[in-house]
Enzyme design. Structure first.
Site, short mmCIF file in Angstrom:
data_model
loop_
_atom_site.label_atom_id
_atom_site.label_comp_id
_atom_site.label_asym_id
_atom_site.label_seq_id
_atom_site.Cartn_x
_atom_site.Cartn_y
_atom_site.Cartn_z
N TYR A 159 0.99 -1.03 -0.24
CA TYR A 159 0.01 -0.53 0.36
C TYR A 159 0.87 1.18 0.11
O TYR A 159 0.33 1.81 -0.43
CB TYR A 159 -0.78 -0.14 1.61
CG TYR A 159 -2.26 0.87 0.98
CD1 TYR A 159 -3.19 0.71 0.29
CD2 TYR A 159 -2.54 2.18 2.01
CE1 TYR A 159 -3.78 1.51 -0.43
CE2 TYR A 159 -4.02 2.28 1.61
CZ TYR A 159 -4.02 1.99 0.98
OH TYR A 159 -5.69 3.16 0.09
N LYS A 166 -3.54 8.06 3.14
CA LYS A 166 -4.97 7.72 3.62
C LYS A 166 -4.64 8.44 5.61
O LYS A 166 -5.52 9.03 5.87
CB LYS A 166 -5.08 6.31 3.45
CG LYS A 166 -5.25 6.17 2.43
CD LYS A 166 -6.89 6.13 1.84
CE LYS A 166 -7.46 5.80 0.39
NZ LYS A 166 -8.45 6.43 -0.16
P1 NDP Z 1 -12.36 2.79 -8.38
O1 NDP Z 1 -11.15 2.67 -9.17
O2 NDP Z 1 -13.75 2.47 -9.08
O3 NDP Z 1 -12.29 4.62 -8.01
C1 NDP Z 1 -11.88 5.12 -7.62
C2 NDP Z 1 -12.03 6.69 -8.63
O4 NDP Z 1 -10.60 7.87 -8.23
C3 NDP Z 1 -12.19 7.12 -10.38
O5 NDP Z 1 -13.06 7.38 -9.64
C4 NDP Z 1 -10.78 8.03 -10.14
O6 NDP Z 1 -11.97 8.42 -11.31
C5 NDP Z 1 -10.93 8.88 -9.70
N1 NDP Z 1 -9.47 9.57 -9.81
C6 NDP Z 1 -8.12 8.83 -10.08
N2 NDP Z 1 -7.70 10.49 -10.44
C7 NDP Z 1 -8.16 11.03 -10.51
C8 NDP Z 1 -8.11 13.17 -10.83
N3 NDP Z 1 -7.53 13.57 -10.71
N4 NDP Z 1 -9.64 13.82 -10.33
C9 NDP Z 1 -10.98 13.16 -10.09
N5 NDP Z 1 -11.06 11.70 -9.78
C10 NDP Z 1 -9.74 11.23 -9.78
O7 NDP Z 1 -11.67 2.61 -6.91
P2 NDP Z 1 -12.80 2.38 -5.77
O8 NDP Z 1 -14.24 2.18 -5.86
O9 NDP Z 1 -12.15 1.35 -5.40
O10 NDP Z 1 -12.33 3.92 -4.61
C11 NDP Z 1 -12.27 4.86 -4.32
C12 NDP Z 1 -12.59 5.30 -2.94
O11 NDP Z 1 -12.34 4.05 -1.98
C13 NDP Z 1 -10.46 5.78 -3.44
O12 NDP Z 1 -10.34 5.94 -2.02
C14 NDP Z 1 -9.84 3.76 -2.71
O13 NDP Z 1 -8.69 4.56 -1.87
C15 NDP Z 1 -10.93 3.84 -1.49
N6 NDP Z 1 -10.89 2.60 -0.97
C16 NDP Z 1 -11.06 1.19 -1.91
C17 NDP Z 1 -11.50 0.44 -0.97
C18 NDP Z 1 -10.69 -1.16 -2.24
O14 NDP Z 1 -10.69 -2.17 -1.42
N7 NDP Z 1 -11.12 -0.33 -3.56
C19 NDP Z 1 -10.67 0.06 0.18
C20 NDP Z 1 -10.96 1.39 0.87
C21 NDP Z 1 -10.42 2.45 0.50
P3 NDP Z 1 -11.09 7.53 -13.19
O15 NDP Z 1 -11.16 7.00 -13.47
O16 NDP Z 1 -12.82 8.77 -14.32
O17 NDP Z 1 -10.28 8.35 -13.60
C1 KAL Z 2 -2.98 -3.47 -0.28
C2 KAL Z 2 -3.94 -3.23 -0.82
C3 KAL Z 2 -3.78 -3.67 -2.32
C4 KAL Z 2 -3.58 -2.92 -3.13
C5 KAL Z 2 -2.37 -1.81 -3.20
C6 KAL Z 2 -2.34 -0.36 -3.70
C7 KAL Z 2 -3.87 -0.20 -3.83
C8 KAL Z 2 -3.96 1.33 -3.40
C9 KAL Z 2 -4.98 2.60 -4.43
C10 KAL Z 2 -4.65 3.03 -5.34
C11 KAL Z 2 -6.09 3.95 -5.71
C12 KAL Z 2 -5.16 2.23 -6.58
C13 KAL Z 2 -4.46 3.43 -7.68
O1 KAL Z 2 -4.17 4.68 -8.11
C14 KAL Z 2 -3.84 2.29 -9.54
C15 KAL Z 2 -3.46 3.42 -10.46
O2 KAL Z 2 -1.75 3.26 -10.48
C16 KAL Z 2 -3.58 2.33 -11.96
N1 KAL Z 2 -5.48 2.60 -11.54
C17 KAL Z 2 -6.20 3.43 -12.42
O3 KAL Z 2 -5.02 4.39 -13.32
C18 KAL Z 2 -7.22 3.38 -12.72
C19 KAL Z 2 -8.07 3.36 -14.37
C20 KAL Z 2 -8.05 4.62 -12.06
C21 KAL Z 2 -9.69 4.36 -12.40
O4 KAL Z 2 -7.77 4.58 -11.30
C22 KAL Z 2 -7.53 4.90 -10.25
N2 KAL Z 2 -7.18 4.92 -8.95
O5 KAL Z 2 -7.41 6.39 -10.71
C23 KAL Z 2 -5.02 -2.13 -0.96
C24 KAL Z 2 -5.95 -2.99 -0.88
C25 KAL Z 2 -6.42 -3.82 -0.42
C26 KAL Z 2 -7.75 -2.21 -0.75
C27 KAL Z 2 -7.37 -0.96 -1.65
C28 KAL Z 2 -7.74 -1.07 -3.16
C29 KAL Z 2 -7.35 0.28 -1.19
C30 KAL Z 2 -7.81 1.56 -1.76
O6 KAL Z 2 -7.44 2.85 -1.36
O7 KAL Z 2 -8.28 1.56 -3.07
#
Ligand code: NDP
Ligand code: KAL
Length: 257
Positions: A159, A166
Site C-alpha cells: 500500500y 490515507k
Molecule cells: P475506482 O477505481 O472505482 O475509483 C477511483 C476513482 O478515483 C476513479 O473514479 C477515478 O476517476 C478517480 N480519480 C483518480 N484521479 C482523479 C482525478 N485527478 N480527478 C478526479 N477523479 C480522479 O476505485 P474504488 O471505488 O475502489 O475507490 C474509491 C475510493 O475508495 C478510493 O479513495 C479508494 O482509496 C477507497 N478505498 C477502496 C478500497 C477497495 O478495496 N476498493 C478499500 C478502501 C478504500 P477516473 O476513473 O475518472 O480516472
Molecule cells: C494493500 C492493498 C492492495 C493494493 C495496493 C495498493 C492500492 C492502492 C489504491 C490506489 C488508489 C490504486 C491506484 O491508484 C491504481 C492506479 O495506479 C492504476 N489504475 C488506474 O489508473 C485506474 C484506471 C483508475 C480508475 O484508478 C484510479 N485510482 O484512478 C489495498 C487493497 C487491499 C484495498 C484498496 C484497493 C484500497 C484503495 O485505497 O483503493
C-alpha cells in the site's frame, strides 16, 4: 414506519465513479434510491460516455460534470455550476484516490518525490480543495464523506505511499470537521475493507488480502460496496447527525485484530 431516510429534493455530489464496480457508484445508487438529486463528477472527457450509460440506470436524472481534482479552477467552476444547476449542496461523497502503480509494489522508500506528491495531491489534498470550493453552497446541515483504508493506520504490504496519503486524508477529516462544525457541516470517513474495483485491479496481492480477511475478520466474510454505501447513506443523511470527525470501519471488524 420506515426508518429509511428520504432525501427528496436534496442535492448530493458523488465524485469518483469509474465504472459499475466503483464504491462511488454503489453510493450513488443508494442515494438515488432514497430520492436524492445527484450530481456525478468524472475526471476527464473520456470517462463521460461510460458514466452517461451508468447514470441512465438511476431513477432520477443526474447532472454529470467533469472535475479533475488536480485543478483548482476546475474544482471551483464545477461547484459554481452545481450551485447554478441544483441549488444548495446537502452532501458530498469523495471517493477518489490515485498513486503511480510503480510505487504500489516493492520497497516503500523506492518511490520518487513526484510520485509521493501526486498521490498526496489527488488522494488527500483533493478533499480539502473540494470542501473549500463547496463552502459557499453548503446547506446548513450538510455532510461530507470520504473513503479511506486501514493501510493509513498500519503497515499493509504494497500500500506504500497510499498509506501515507490515507493517513493525511484521515487527519484532514478531523481538521475539516473541526473547522466546518460551527457551520453545521459534518465531515467523516468510511474505512472500507478490500473490494474488487478497477483501482484494486492488478495492484499488490489483492487476492491474499481478501482471503486473509475472510479467514480472520470477526464476521468471517468480505464486505460489499453496497454495505459501504449504506453506511454512507447513514453519514450523509440526518441519521448521522451528531457524528463528525469520525472514521467508521466497514470491514467485517478486521481492524480490531
Ligand atoms: P475506482 O477505481 O472505482 O475509483 C477511483 C476513482 O478515483 C476513479 O473514479 C477515478 O476517476 C478517480 N480519480 C483518480 N484521479 C482523479 C482525478 N485527478 N480527478 C478526479 N477523479 C480522479 O476505485 P474504488 O471505488 O475502489 O475507490 C474509491 C475510493 O475508495 C478510493 O479513495 C479508494 O482509496 C477507497 N478505498 C477502496 C478500497 C477497495 O478495496 N476498493 C478499500 C478502501 C478504500 P477516473 O476513473 O475518472 O480516472
Ligand atoms: C494493500 C492493498 C492492495 C493494493 C495496493 C495498493 C492500492 C492502492 C489504491 C490506489 C488508489 C490504486 C491506484 O491508484 C491504481 C492506479 O495506479 C492504476 N489504475 C488506474 O489508473 C485506474 C484506471 C483508475 C480508475 O484508478 C484510479 N485510482 O484512478 C489495498 C487493497 C487491499 C484495498 C484498496 C484497493 C484500497 C484503495 O485505497 O483503493
Amino acid at each position: 414506519m420506515s426508518i429509511f431516510p428520504t432525501l427528496t429534493n436534496k442535492t448530493y455530489v458523488v465524485m469518483g465513479i469509474a465504472n459499475k464496480r466503483s464504491i462511488a457508484w454503489a453510493i450513488a445508487k443508494t442515494l438515488d434510491e432514497a430520492g436524492a438529486k445527484l450530481v456525478l463528477t468524472y475526471a476527464a472527457e473520456r470517462f463521460k460516455s461510460g458514466l452517461e450509460s451508468l447514470a441512465s440506470e438511476l431513477k432520477q436524472e443526474a447532472i454529470l460534470l467533469e472535475c479533475d481534482v488536480t485543478n483548482d479552477e476546475a474544482i471551483d467552476s464545477t461547484f459554481r455550476s452545481i450551485h447554478e444547476q441544483a441549488g444548495e449542496i446537502q452532501g458530498i461523497a469523495h471517493s477518489i484516490a490515485f498513486a503511480d502503480k510503480e510505487a504500489l509494489r516493492g520497497e516503500f522508500s523506492e518511490m520518487t518525490r513526484g510520485q509521493f506528491a501526486q498521490a498526496l495531491d489527488i488522494s488527500a489534498y483533493s478533499l480539502t480543495a473540494v470542501v473549500k470550493a463547496a463552502k459557499p453552497y453548503f446547506a446548513q446541515d450538510a455532510s461530507v464523506i470520504t473513503l479511506t483504508y486501514l493501510g493509513g493506520e498500519r503497515v499493509v504490504p504494497n500500500y506504500n505511499l497510499m498509506g501515507v496519503a490515507k493517513a493525511a486524508l484521515d487527519s484532514s477529516v478531523k481538521y475539516l470537521a473541526n473547522e466546518y462544525g460551527p457551520h453545521g457541516v459534518r465531515v467523516n470517513a468510511i474505512s472500507a475493507g478490500p473490494i474488487r474495483t478497477l483501482s484494486a485491479k492488478g495492484v499488490g496481492d489483492f487476492n491474499s488480502i481478501l482471503s486473509e480477511l475472510e479467514q480472520k475478520a470477526p464476521l468471517r466474510r468480505n464486505v460489499s460496496a453496497e454495505e459501504v454505501a449504506s453506511t454512507g447513506l447513514f453519514l450523509l443523511s440526518g441519521m448521522g447527525s451528531g457524528v463528525t470527525g469520525e472514521v467508521i470501519h466497514v470491514d467485517s471488524g478486521y481492524h480490531i485484530l
